[in-house]
Write an enzyme that holds these catalytic residues in place. Structure first.
Site, mmCIF file in Angstrom:
data_model
loop_
_atom_site.group_PDB
_atom_site.id
_atom_site.type_symbol
_atom_site.label_atom_id
_atom_site.label_comp_id
_atom_site.label_asym_id
_atom_site.label_seq_id
_atom_site.Cartn_x
_atom_site.Cartn_y
_atom_site.Cartn_z
ATOM 1 N N LEU A 1 0.854 -1.150 0.009
ATOM 2 C CA LEU A 1 -0.241 0.166 0.047
ATOM 3 C C LEU A 1 0.979 1.354 0.014
ATOM 4 O O LEU A 1 1.927 1.274 0.833
ATOM 5 C CB LEU A 1 -0.982 0.048 1.299
ATOM 6 C CG LEU A 1 -2.270 0.771 1.087
ATOM 7 C CD1 LEU A 1 -3.049 0.443 0.248
ATOM 8 C CD2 LEU A 1 -2.956 0.474 2.508
ATOM 9 N N ASP A 2 0.597 2.284 -0.853
ATOM 10 C CA ASP A 2 1.430 3.305 -0.976
ATOM 11 C C ASP A 2 1.400 4.315 0.166
ATOM 12 O O ASP A 2 0.589 4.154 1.080
ATOM 13 C CB ASP A 2 1.094 4.260 -2.168
ATOM 14 C CG ASP A 2 1.213 3.784 -3.593
ATOM 15 O OD1 ASP A 2 1.925 3.062 -3.797
ATOM 16 O OD2 ASP A 2 0.418 4.197 -4.389
ATOM 17 N N PRO A 3 2.842 4.763 0.708
ATOM 18 C CA PRO A 3 2.908 5.466 1.802
ATOM 19 C C PRO A 3 1.718 6.765 1.897
ATOM 20 O O PRO A 3 1.163 6.996 3.099
ATOM 21 C CB PRO A 3 4.252 6.134 1.678
ATOM 22 C CG PRO A 3 5.069 5.270 0.917
ATOM 23 C CD PRO A 3 4.020 4.878 -0.226
#
EC number: 5.4.99.25
Length: 296
Positions: free
Chosen positions: A37-39
């Site tokens: 999951l992207d930051p």
């Protein structure tokens, strides 16, 4: 300790950082996550603890769903709010315009990942090359979008909210980028939340703060979901085999079944005894072959 944590990852930290924080809170070494999951994204991040890491592949190739906001009028290097602006547009799409374009982004598609992504280019992550100012040219790949729905369109602020249901490998940032190009208005992801990864749902997820509180107050693993949680669609054989057969399976040995067994040709299955995990096995032509053995 082994099992799953349905973590609600906050914005601002990477999936790897979330794993490290879980390791620190629970004081365990063997931890992994199912699906990056992207930051800048928040939401469901399945965390595998201990022997549950051996069934992580069964938690990755599943249906996922997202809620996200697209900001129109700009294209950015990262295809999200963090990137530099590379192009602008004065076009403000209407709800009707967006709804007409959506069918082009549903079904089996060819999608080019964002340059700032974890895709490997000659053994190096694309985002590392992009950060160093190197030209990144990623090839398109097959993805499957099951549903893309417009939830609301705010023309005053030139943004729109969407719901996405898809298979693994779909980049939400690429959908925002390509939808903006299709509409001629450009676009990037302003906000992103993952609300489902297979059997893991946002409504049942816990935050890092909740995990720390539960662990410190009870230490009874009440926050842990069972190892088999991601195997619910797999045939489960509990207390089917004898102690001698279980011992052989745990030692990685094949065992032959006689014709009395109704499971002599059931394919991949999850084997347990007394509801304690034993192994993932393949049973074909009355021969049991251990595929993944659990040391619990």
């Amino acid at each position: 300790m082994y099992g799953w944590i349905n973590l609600d990852k906050p914005c601002g930290i990477s999936s790897a950082s979330a794993v490290n924080l879980v390791k620190k809170i629970l004081n365990v070494k063997k931890v992994g996550h199912a699906g990056t999951l992207d930051p800048l994204a928040s939401g469901v991040l399945p965390i595998a603890i201990g022997e549950a890491t051996k069934v992580m592949p069964y938690a990755v190739d599943v249906v996922k769903s997202y809620l996200f906001t697209v900001q129109w009028g700009e294209q950015r290097t990262t295809d999200d709010i963090e990137g530099k602006i590379v192009a602008k547009s004065d076009i403000v799409p209407s709800s009707e315009d967006i709804k007409k374009a959506i069918p082009n982004f549903i079904g089996l598609l060819r999608q080019v990942p964002p340059n700032f992504s974890a895709v490997h280019v000659n053994g190096v992550r694309a985002f590392k090359l992009a950060r160093n100012g190197q030209d990144v040219s990623l090839t398109s790949r097959d993805v499957n979008v099951l549903k893309l729905k417009l939830l609301s369109a705010d023309q005053e602020n030139n943004k729109a909210d969407f719901y996405l249901l898809c298979k693994k490998g779909v980049y939400v940032r690429s959908i925002a980028r390509d939808l903006g190009i299709e509409l001629g208005c450009l676009g990037y992801v302003r906000k992103l939340q993952r609300v489902r990864v297979g059997c893991f749902r946002k409504k049942n997820a816990i935050t890092l703060e909740m995990l720390k509180m539960l662990y410190n107050n009870s230490r009874k693993c009440s926050y842990l979901l069972p190892l088999w949680y991601v195997l619910q669609d797999m045939k489960h054989l509990n207390d089917v085999f004898s102690d001698i057969q279980i011992k052989k399976i745990k030692n990685g040995q094949n065992i032959e079944l006689n014709n009395l067994y109704v499971v002599r040709n059931c394919g991949i299955c999850y084997v347990s005894t007394g509801n304690v995990p034993v192994a993932i096995c393949s049973i074909v032509n009355s021969v049991v072959r251990p595929v993944r053995i659990f040391n619990v």
